[in-house]
Design a protein around this motif. Structure first.
Motif, mmCIF file in Angstrom:
data_model
loop_
_atom_site.group_PDB
_atom_site.id
_atom_site.type_symbol
_atom_site.label_atom_id
_atom_site.label_comp_id
_atom_site.label_asym_id
_atom_site.label_seq_id
_atom_site.Cartn_x
_atom_site.Cartn_y
_atom_site.Cartn_z
ATOM 1 N N ALA A 167 6.546 -3.107 -6.230
ATOM 2 C CA ALA A 167 6.569 -4.427 -5.606
ATOM 3 C C ALA A 167 5.926 -5.450 -6.541
ATOM 4 O O ALA A 167 4.994 -5.142 -7.289
ATOM 5 N N ARG A 168 6.438 -6.667 -6.514
ATOM 6 C CA ARG A 168 5.839 -7.781 -7.262
ATOM 7 C C ARG A 168 5.944 -9.032 -6.404
ATOM 8 O O ARG A 168 7.022 -9.368 -5.905
ATOM 9 N N ASP A 207 -3.536 -4.122 -6.780
ATOM 10 C CA ASP A 207 -2.963 -4.023 -8.132
ATOM 11 C C ASP A 207 -1.486 -4.423 -8.164
ATOM 12 O O ASP A 207 -0.692 -3.869 -8.921
ATOM 13 N N ILE A 208 -1.111 -5.400 -7.331
ATOM 14 C CA ILE A 208 0.248 -5.916 -7.308
ATOM 15 C C ILE A 208 0.320 -7.148 -8.200
ATOM 16 O O ILE A 208 -0.461 -8.089 -8.047
ATOM 17 N N THR A 260 0.810 -1.221 0.000
ATOM 18 C CA THR A 260 0.000 0.000 0.000
ATOM 19 C C THR A 260 0.842 1.269 0.000
ATOM 20 O O THR A 260 0.301 2.354 -0.131
ATOM 21 N N GLY A 261 2.165 1.146 0.145
ATOM 22 C CA GLY A 261 3.028 2.317 0.213
ATOM 23 C C GLY A 261 3.488 2.782 -1.149
ATOM 24 O O GLY A 261 2.825 2.568 -2.174
ATOM 25 N N ALA A 268 3.637 0.333 -4.160
ATOM 26 C CA ALA A 268 2.413 -0.217 -4.732
ATOM 27 C C ALA A 268 2.224 0.267 -6.152
ATOM 28 O O ALA A 268 2.653 1.363 -6.529
ATOM 29 N N ALA A 269 1.539 -0.547 -6.942
ATOM 30 C CA ALA A 269 1.367 -0.218 -8.357
ATOM 31 C C ALA A 269 0.593 1.068 -8.565
ATOM 32 O O ALA A 269 0.824 1.807 -9.514
ATOM 33 N N GLY A 270 -0.353 1.374 -7.670
ATOM 34 C CA GLY A 270 -1.171 2.567 -7.842
ATOM 35 C C GLY A 270 -0.627 3.805 -7.192
ATOM 36 O O GLY A 270 -1.293 4.840 -7.175
#
Length: 375
Positions: free
Chosen positions: A311-312, A338-339, A286-287, A290-292
């Protein structure tokens, strides 16, 4: 920058691979067979132990020795405590490292030493200390190394490390894919004789066959779209890998993968077992990783921008204990933020076979990532 085109150019990969890491990964099956033969020639198959040791102590430098301790500990399970003797010292040089036996070690314990060098003075001193305390020492290292003399003087067991001809002038790197199996295989054969784990000659041959199969699927000549190791390397090109593991073999393989990414590819990675991995890495989902996480205008010109690392999740799975699995919850958590997720799951087989497959694929991936990132 990551040059993905390099992955599908075997000649360019060969030129970039100055340390022979791809060759070492491809030869892992051959290393297992050679190491098993060395173990038999050293007399391991003829040993008749009085019983299981109270504890197994493992010492040695680098990623390979750490992997040996991790794998032996997981495979032995509750049959016997496995303790890695961590080194101390002012530098990572062989002459500066120090190992000490714990105060409780005695005649009912077994000391295993795994080193691709064998010139570390402190390991020779450790063998002498073990002799005085009645601890049985066993060492796997290159022939002719100073450590072999100490083992002989202490009436211990020495098994020559399985090395390739091109390694004659220079010791194998501790992080090299081939070094792990050259050190681990004789110790598996020994612990099979003590009854701590199952690693009969037929099992080791199946492990070698599985490693050969992975080499066929993941070799430099196999295109990225059908090569799981190249695909994983490309997916991690701009990512911080969160390696989530589940099952008996996956945990050690995940930790080995994180270490290999650091040493072979210069990439940071975090590894944790499910289900604890989800709360442990939850803030990373969430940090800023994060993808978004993009507070700026989506339509701005990004051509000149440095790609942000995201991150993945890399999900390494083996058969979960009791058939219970946290994988669906892990996927739901990652996708809800969205990871992206990469997944590896080995084919059916013994614990050693599935462990070998996970290690081999991720070793290839770490090497490919390192080579394409330095292009």
């Amino acid at each position: 920058m990551f040059d993905e085109s390099l992955l599908d150019d075997p000649d360019a990969l060969a030129r970039a691979d100055r340390r022979g890491l791809l060759r070492g990964a491809a030869e892992a099956g051959a290393r297992v067979r050679t190491a098993a033969r060395h173990a038999a020639e050293a007399g391991i198959a003829d040993l008749k132990p009085d019983g299981r040791p109270r504890a197994v102590l493992i010492a040695g430098p680098g990623t390979a020795a750490a992997g040996v301790a991790d794998f032996v500990g997981r495979l032995a399970g509750a049959a016997c405590p496995v303790v890695r003797l961590r080194s101390t010292g002012v530098a990572p040089a062989s002459g500066a490292l120090r190992w000490e036996l714990p105060g409780w070690a005695g005649s009912v314990d077994l000391l295993l030493i795994a080193t691709p060098d064998g010139s570390e003075p402190s390991l020779s001193l450790l063998v002498e200390q073990a002799y005085r305390r009645g601890v049985t020492p066993v060492a796997v290292c290159p022939s002719g190394a100073p450590l072999t003399e100490s083992i002989t003087a202490a009436h211990g067991l020495f098994v020559p490390m399985a090395t390739a001809p091109y390694e004659a002038d220079e010791p194998a790197a501790a992080s090299a894919p081939g070094a792990l199996w050259a050190l681990l295989t004789p110790l598996l054969a020994l612990l099979d004789r003590t009854g701590l784990l199952a690693a009969e000659p037929d099992t080791l041959e199946k492990v070698a066959d599985r490693l050969d199969q992975v080499a066929e699927r993941c070799g430099p000549a196999i295109a990225t779209y059908s090569n799981p190791a190249k695909t994983l390397a490309a997916e991690l090109a701009e990512a911080l890998p969160l390696i989530w593991t589940e099952g008996a073999a996956a945990g050690p393989a995940g930790r080995r993968f994180a270490a290999a990414l650091a040493e072979l590819a210069g990439r940071a990675a975090l590894a944790a077992d499910l289900p604890e991995a989800m709360p442990a890495h939850g803030a990373l989902l969430t940090g800023d990783l994060a993808a978004g996480a993009d507070p700026d205008d989506f339509f701005r010109d990004r051509v000149e921008e440095v790609q942000m690392m995201r991150a993945r999740v890399v999900l390494l799975r083996d058969r979960p204990a009791g058939g219970l699995t946290a994988a669906p919850a892990a996927r739901e958590l990652a996708l809800s933020h969205d990871i992206a997720i990469s997944e590896l799951e080995p084919e059916e087989g013994s614990d050693l076979e599935t462990l070998a497959e996970l290690i081999a694929v991720t070793d290839f991936a770490a090497v490919y990532l390192g080579l394409a990132s330095r292009a």
